[in-house]
Design an enzyme around this catalytic site. Structure first.
Site, PDB file in Angstrom:
ATOM      1  CE  LYS A  26      -0.979   2.211   3.442  1.00  0.00           C
ATOM      2  NZ  LYS A  26      -1.833   2.614   4.734  1.00  0.00           N
ATOM      3  CB  SER A  27       3.888   2.056   1.813  1.00  0.00           C
ATOM      4  OG  SER A  27       3.130   2.052   3.107  1.00  0.00           O
ATOM      5  N   GLY A  95      -4.612   7.176   6.209  1.00  0.00           N
ATOM      6  CA  GLY A  95      -3.862   8.211   6.205  1.00  0.00           C
ATOM      7  C   GLY A  95      -2.837   8.902   5.107  1.00  0.00           C
ATOM      8  CB  SER A 197       8.216   4.949   9.956  1.00  0.00           C
ATOM      9  OG  SER A 197       8.189   4.008   8.875  1.00  0.00           O
ATOM     10  CD  GLU A 311       4.236  -0.276   8.214  1.00  0.00           C
ATOM     11  OE1 GLU A 311       4.486  -1.097   7.142  1.00  0.00           O
ATOM     12  OE2 GLU A 311       4.246   0.761   8.215  1.00  0.00           O
ATOM     13  CG  HIS A 338      -0.977   4.362  13.423  1.00  0.00           C
ATOM     14  ND1 HIS A 338      -0.206   3.776  12.567  1.00  0.00           N
ATOM     15  CD2 HIS A 338       0.202   5.550  13.818  1.00  0.00           C
ATOM     16  CE1 HIS A 338       1.134   4.276  12.312  1.00  0.00           C
ATOM     17  NE2 HIS A 338       1.044   5.140  13.057  1.00  0.00           N
TER      18      HIS A 338
END
Length: 442
Positions: A26-27, A95, A197, A311, A338
């Site tokens: 997804k990122s 997000g 992150s 995550e 989150h």
């Protein structure tokens, strides 16, 4: 499966023996979509994740004038066009959509109203909106620094230097860097506070270079000069964070699981899982075809700093409940902002099943305690569904609430997990190995 039907997640009857192929990251997918929308010509993004979050991103970009269409093994995205009038963008609880699309909106000529699920209104965006305002954006949020808000596009964004507090989310920084090449003066971000992150920041920088930008890391932040982005095609890697339950499963059940297509070099935070497996006594073999994980003889308690891979905390916390000594997870205070307050949710739900789990200022403390069956509530959080699946390996009769919420990043996770735990190998040819096309700090 109905959203209100708890999932009777399967317990492992013996050692695992399975091969899986997880969907795309997804990122990476949502970053690629934004960069394609800001490029000078169309881009085909191949092997993307197809999930709620990525569909929300495509829909948002479409509202901003970047039209997309499905093609074989991907999505073709055309650059943002100027337009007029007022449009609305549905953020859902994504997000990346909430943080990555306001800058492209400011570069357009529409008035864009941003809103989404009730949960997105609790997620922080204030530092990003303030930074965009300082860079010349016209944003109205009634001073709340939260969703809903309105961006009035004026056809360009001045850009320049700006101070940014990214301690709550690395996505604030990524949002500015991704759009920076399209600003009149580029962007220079001076960081105030350490963003979590680091791998996601490295991912953003690497992908900017892939699309033709020239980001620079500086002692106090980053600089991205103006550039004309262009890329005919871009292929998305498998989601390594979404693979986390499959990676840790052999540590609890024995046997082995192979994740097909695991890259030999990557900026994804999930690659840290290989180190975790080794530290906890398991084995890993990585080659050109994927990663094979084998369980060890025991699971020792550990103190882990997950600041850079926050995550993964829900799955790791579930795993550590079965360690033979106390454990502590540190460096993840930002998880309180989150999809839900993940630290409170994990402490509450794991303790309700008999665990001895308490919150600390920066994470969780986990002491050995026998767990029993019950309902594991997931708070509309995909990562908690994955944590529940891991728990159920050792807790027969466990029910996981609202399993459909995992579709946010991993459609098809539930049937794929059930096949793996049943001992069947779904195969690695992409035909029956679960969906193709997955997940947050992201």
């Amino acid at each position: 499966m109905a959203d209100d039907t708890p999932w009777s997640a399967p317990a492992a009857a013996g050692p695992l023996d399975a091969t899986v192929r997880v969907p795309g990251s997804k990122s990476v997918t949502n970053r690629a979509y934004v960069l394609a929308a800001l490029s000078t010509g169309p881009t085909v993004v191949r092997a993307p994740l197809d999930s709620r979050d990525t569909r929300l991103m495509l829909a948002a970009l479409d509202r901003l004038g970047a039209v997309s269409e499905r093609v074989d093994d991907g999505v073709r995205i055309r650059p943002v066009t100027q337009g007029s009038g007022e449009v609305g963008v549905d953020l859902g609880n994504a997000g990346t959509v909430a943080r990555f699309t306001p800058a492209p909106a400011a570069l357009g000529s529409r008035t864009v109203h941003f809103d989404g699920d009730p949960a997105i209104r609790r997620r922080p965006v204030g530092p990003l909106l303030r930074a965009l305002t300082d860079l010349g954006a016209d944003i109205a949020d009634d001073g709340r620094g939260a969703v809903p808000f309105v961006v009035r596009g004026h056809g360009h964004l001045r850009g320049g230097a700006v101070d940014l507090d990214a301690s709550a989310s690395s996505q604030f920084l990524s949002a500015l860097l991704l759009a920076g090449p399209a600003f009149d003066e580029g962007v220079t971000v001076r960081l105030r506070g350490s963003p979590p992150s680091e791998p996601h920041i490295a991912m953003t920088v690497e992908m900017l270079r892939d699309f033709g930008a020239a980001p620079e890391r500086r002692p106090d932040g980053f600089h991205v000069p103006p550039a004309r982005l262009a890329r005919d095609e871009f292929t998305v890697e498998p989601d390594l964070s979404g693979a986390a339950p499959f990676v840790v499963a052999p540590l609890l059940s024995g046997g082995s699981v192979r994740i097909a297509g695991w890259p030999t070099a990557t900026t994804q935070p999930g690659d840290w899982l290989r180190s975790l497996v080794a530290e906890l006594g398991g084995g890993t073999v990585l080659d050109d075809t994927g990663l094979t994980v084998t369980g060890g003889d025991s699971l020792a308690g550990r103190t882990l700093d997950l600041h850079e891979v926050g995550e993964l905390t829900p799955v790791v916390a579930a795993l550590l409940c079965f360690a033979d000594g106390p454990s502590e997870i540190r460096g993840v205070a930002h998880l309180r902002g989150h999809e839900t307050d993940r630290l409170a949710a994990l402490a509450t739900e794991l303790s309700a099943l008999g665990g001895d789990v308490t919150e600390t200022a920066g994470g969780l403390r986990i002491r050995p305690a026998p767990l029993h069956a019950g309902t594991f509530h997931t708070y509309d959080d995909h990562r908690l569904v994955m944590a529940g699946a891991v728990l159920a390996l050792r807790v027969p009769g466990l029910r996981v609430e609202d399993p459909a919420t995992v579709g946010k990043t991993f459609p098809g996770f539930v049937p794929l997990w059930e096949r793996v735990v049943a001992g069947a190998s779904p195969g690695d040819d992409g035909d029956d190995g679960g969906p193709t096309g997955t997940t947050d700090d992201g």
